[in-house]
Enzyme design. Sequence first.
Site, short mmCIF file in Angstrom:
data_model
loop_
_atom_site.label_atom_id
_atom_site.label_comp_id
_atom_site.label_asym_id
_atom_site.label_seq_id
_atom_site.Cartn_x
_atom_site.Cartn_y
_atom_site.Cartn_z
N HIS A 212 0.83 -1.21 0.00
CA HIS A 212 0.00 0.00 0.00
C HIS A 212 0.86 1.26 0.00
CE1 HIS A 212 -2.95 -3.04 1.49
NE2 HIS A 212 -3.75 -2.34 0.71
N GLN A 413 -5.03 -16.51 -4.35
CA GLN A 413 -5.64 -15.85 -5.50
C GLN A 413 -6.85 -16.56 -6.08
OE1 GLN A 413 -4.52 -12.90 -4.88
NE2 GLN A 413 -4.53 -12.45 -7.04
#
Length: 500
Positions: A212, A413
């Site tokens: 981030h 994922q």
Amino acid sequence: MATKIIYFTVNGRPEQAEFPMDCPAQDVKDLFRSAAEAGPHDILKLYNPKGNIINISPNLEPNSPNSCYKLEVVAADCNSEPLGAELAGALGFDLSSMEKRLQGLEKKILIEAGETPAVVYEMKKQVDSFREKLEKCLCCHICSSLEVSDEVRQYLKTPTFDNWQWEDAEIMVLLQVMYTDLDFIATFNIEPEVLQQFLFEVYRRYNNIPFHNFKHCFCVTQMMYGLIWLTDLRSKMDSVDLLIMLTSAVCHDLDHTGYNNAYQINARTELALRYNDISPLENHHCAVAFEILEKTESNIFRNLSMDQYKRIREGIIKCILATDMTRHNEILSKFKSILPAFDFTNKDHRDVLMMILIKVSDISNEARPMEVAEPWLDCLLQEFYNQSDVEKLEGLPVTPFMDRDKVTKPSSQTGFIRFVLLPLFIELANLFPCLEQHIIDPVRKALDYYTEMEKALERKKQNRAQSENTAKSKETAVGAQSAMGCHTDAGPEASKPDTQ
């Protein structure tokens, strides 16, 4: 092993690079960096014979000596220590040494006096201020020296854009291009120097953490920018809404700590206490964004009317708060309910669409080419694993999908793509069918890729278990034979009468 040969020039000097077809992307970039005799912080650009910038990766198209690519060392990263030291030296300051001496002085005073005097705090403040000015000077120098070609401007509008090719100073230039090419500069009377100051303040307020960070901010903004162009939103929504969406993307993760809301709440952090456990991170990102916008020199909305500003503030807050994944089902359900009769003239409908667009942009990495997307997954897992490690150390509940002992790269994922990404992307494509090829097809390919990786890992695990079982069986058999041998040898002796 099959290899690939790439012919290129550096400062007019012919060079060639040879590497295996399955060579890691970073190794290929290091090879070109070595050929250019470039430092670790230098920015490389590779151009094809037409003058278009191309990605330095294992997927480079093979060429011939007659169609050489051109490699250039464009500039150096404004955030690099060598550059900072060089400029600081030129100005008569050694900033790193100054900071170290100040830290040593502070420790010594703390030991002797038990507290840090106000004069030391003032010195630290001055050093921080100088570093800020130095960074800004470097970034402005690079920004003013870089020109963005029409080819790059077009490339910037596509989901295939490779962020790894660009350094932070260049990224700020590309963000300025987005505001310019959407006509925000002219429409909202944004002075270029104010936009530059705004973007620099944003850059400073993103932390140096694995995922981030400022590059993630750019990726989300670039995807939002691409979606605006791909769906021709300029003809469907007014400029204020578009400005809200782009600026929300720029600011959506400001000052992210690298630890998610669950950690903030469980650890009872200052953010969780301040925002009463309600989207603590997203509320904080909004607050930091408007701290930046409160400063006249970085307020890109300063020439707008009060009503316009009020609408923009409301829209940005709504968009950033929508990125809290705990609200995912709520927002997606609302969008699905209005989709059959979606009306661009309906403000409520537009508001929901804006929330959907920032959500799509925020989690859109898997819509990018695999050589761009996969390194982002590695960064995300690193941040996840860091959090679960801290949770274990602090005795907090461990976030299941972050636990390095339970989560693998593909398993992280496959479920996320199947149950979160695809349903979201498909609904957006129901409104904009043109997005099928741009974001849904790549995500389906990514799902296939990680499904195969997961199967391969499972096979490897089964083979390892089988090998271990075979080895144990052999050990058991050998042990049994040894025991039988010992018993046979002892038998006759044991059967003899005791003659004593």
